[in-house]
Design a protein around this motif. Structure first.
Motif, PDB file in Angstrom:
ATOM      1  N   VAL A   1      65.595 -11.649   8.606  1.00 42.90           N
ATOM      2  CA  VAL A   1      64.701 -12.219   9.616  1.00 42.90           C
ATOM      3  C   VAL A   1      64.247 -11.084  10.520  1.00 42.90           C
ATOM      4  O   VAL A   1      65.065 -10.285  10.975  1.00 42.90           O
ATOM      5  CB  VAL A   1      65.418 -13.302  10.467  1.00 42.90           C
ATOM      6  N   ARG A   2      62.959 -10.998  10.760  1.00 39.14           N
ATOM      7  CA  ARG A   2      62.441 -10.021  11.725  1.00 39.14           C
ATOM      8  C   ARG A   2      61.535 -10.754  12.702  1.00 39.14           C
ATOM      9  O   ARG A   2      60.769 -11.623  12.321  1.00 39.14           O
ATOM     10  CB  ARG A   2      61.663  -8.871  11.038  1.00 39.14           C
ATOM     11  N   VAL A   3      61.643 -10.398  13.972  1.00 38.72           N
ATOM     12  CA  VAL A   3      60.913 -11.120  15.012  1.00 38.72           C
ATOM     13  C   VAL A   3      59.937 -10.184  15.710  1.00 38.72           C
ATOM     14  O   VAL A   3      60.304  -9.079  16.105  1.00 38.72           O
ATOM     15  CB  VAL A   3      61.882 -11.714  16.061  1.00 38.72           C
ATOM     16  N   GLY A   4      58.713 -10.622  15.846  1.00 36.72           N
ATOM     17  CA  GLY A   4      57.716  -9.841  16.564  1.00 36.72           C
ATOM     18  C   GLY A   4      56.868 -10.744  17.439  1.00 36.72           C
ATOM     19  O   GLY A   4      57.251 -11.873  17.734  1.00 36.72           O
ATOM     20  N   LYS A   5      55.715 -10.241  17.830  1.00 37.33           N
ATOM     21  CA  LYS A   5      54.809 -11.009  18.692  1.00 37.33           C
ATOM     22  C   LYS A   5      53.592 -11.472  17.909  1.00 37.33           C
ATOM     23  O   LYS A   5      53.112 -10.779  17.011  1.00 37.33           O
ATOM     24  CB  LYS A   5      54.337 -10.131  19.859  1.00 37.33           C
TER      25      LYS A   5
ATOM     26  N   MET B   1      54.894  -6.115  15.047  1.00 37.64           N
ATOM     27  CA  MET B   1      56.281  -6.136  14.555  1.00 37.64           C
ATOM     28  C   MET B   1      56.915  -4.773  14.768  1.00 37.64           C
ATOM     29  O   MET B   1      56.226  -3.744  14.726  1.00 37.64           O
ATOM     30  CB  MET B   1      56.308  -6.432  13.044  1.00 37.64           C
ATOM     31  N   LEU B   2      58.234  -4.764  14.950  1.00 41.88           N
ATOM     32  CA  LEU B   2      58.953  -3.492  14.941  1.00 41.88           C
ATOM     33  C   LEU B   2      58.787  -2.854  13.574  1.00 41.88           C
ATOM     34  O   LEU B   2      58.765  -3.555  12.553  1.00 41.88           O
ATOM     35  CB  LEU B   2      60.442  -3.730  15.221  1.00 41.88           C
ATOM     36  N   LYS B   3      58.671  -1.535  13.535  1.00 42.16           N
ATOM     37  CA  LYS B   3      58.606  -0.847  12.242  1.00 42.16           C
ATOM     38  C   LYS B   3      59.876  -1.143  11.450  1.00 42.16           C
ATOM     39  O   LYS B   3      60.938  -1.385  12.030  1.00 42.16           O
ATOM     40  CB  LYS B   3      58.470   0.665  12.467  1.00 42.16           C
ATOM     41  N   ASP B   4      59.771  -1.097  10.121  1.00 45.27           N
ATOM     42  CA  ASP B   4      60.901  -1.469   9.261  1.00 45.27           C
ATOM     43  C   ASP B   4      62.166  -0.650   9.548  1.00 45.27           C
ATOM     44  O   ASP B   4      63.278  -1.157   9.424  1.00 45.27           O
ATOM     45  CB  ASP B   4      60.525  -1.294   7.782  1.00 45.27           C
ATOM     46  N   GLU B   5      61.980   0.590   9.948  1.00 47.65           N
ATOM     47  CA  GLU B   5      63.149   1.454  10.144  1.00 47.65           C
ATOM     48  C   GLU B   5      63.783   1.267  11.529  1.00 47.65           C
ATOM     49  O   GLU B   5      64.811   1.873  11.829  1.00 47.65           O
ATOM     50  CB  GLU B   5      62.780   2.929   9.918  1.00 47.65           C
ATOM     51  N   ILE B   6      63.182   0.425  12.362  1.00 45.16           N
ATOM     52  CA  ILE B   6      63.735   0.175  13.702  1.00 45.16           C
ATOM     53  C   ILE B   6      64.599  -1.093  13.662  1.00 45.16           C
ATOM     54  O   ILE B   6      64.171  -2.131  13.167  1.00 45.16           O
ATOM     55  CB  ILE B   6      62.602  -0.006  14.743  1.00 45.16           C
ATOM     56  N   LEU B   7      65.790  -0.994  14.213  1.00 51.00           N
ATOM     57  CA  LEU B   7      66.723  -2.122  14.260  1.00 51.00           C
ATOM     58  C   LEU B   7      66.118  -3.283  15.053  1.00 51.00           C
ATOM     59  O   LEU B   7      65.526  -3.068  16.105  1.00 51.00           O
ATOM     60  CB  LEU B   7      68.017  -1.653  14.940  1.00 51.00           C
ATOM     61  N   ASP B   8      66.300  -4.497  14.549  1.00 48.69           N
ATOM     62  CA  ASP B   8      65.738  -5.676  15.214  1.00 48.69           C
ATOM     63  C   ASP B   8      66.872  -6.642  15.558  1.00 48.69           C
ATOM     64  O   ASP B   8      67.189  -7.557  14.795  1.00 48.69           O
ATOM     65  CB  ASP B   8      64.714  -6.325  14.276  1.00 48.69           C
TER      66      ASP B   8
END
Lengths: 83, 83
Positions: A42-46, A14-21
């Motif tokens: 909502v956060r999207v990762g792999k 996942m993108l780190k929390d402080e990185i815009l998604d």
């Protein structure tokens, strides 16, 4: 030597929390117009599933693999579980 | 009415087993040259984290959301767990 046992490892990147998604934000904005309310974020990762020969050093190998190939440690974090 | 409780839902979306996964194959092929051996198969999908107001119909809402927006049911399958 007996037969090799194969472990199934599930790795989430996942993108780190402080990185815009932006992908997560796009989904977030699309949901109300589809009738889905009450969604806060909502956060999207792999999600990566790896079938790998099991051995004592499995954790070390999975962590090195995630760190060097699957995730970008500058902007992403990973977690995993062995099935 | 008390404060709304928010559930964190983790949704995994993967290509169905019978669908070719070129991204997974690319990772699979890159691993030996990076010194990682013993990897049998790699499949890559999405991991989506949704923070959503909790309620009795949470499962129904999450399944509808995954089915209509997050996954393509023709080529993908999804699974989820509520944290």
């Amino acid at each position: 030597m007996g037969p090799v046992s194969v472990a199934r490892v599930h790795i989430d990147v996942m993108l780190k929390d402080e990185i815009l998604d932006p992908q997560g934000q796009a989904i977030e904005r699309a949901l109300p117009s589809l009738g889905f309310t009450g969604v806060r974020e909502v956060r999207v990762g792999k999600h990566i599933v790896v079938d790998i020969d099991d051995a004592d050093d499995l954790d070390r190998r999975v962590e090195a693999m995630a760190d060097r190939l699957l995730a970008n440690p500058v902007i992403e974090r990973f977690s995993y579980r062995v099935e």
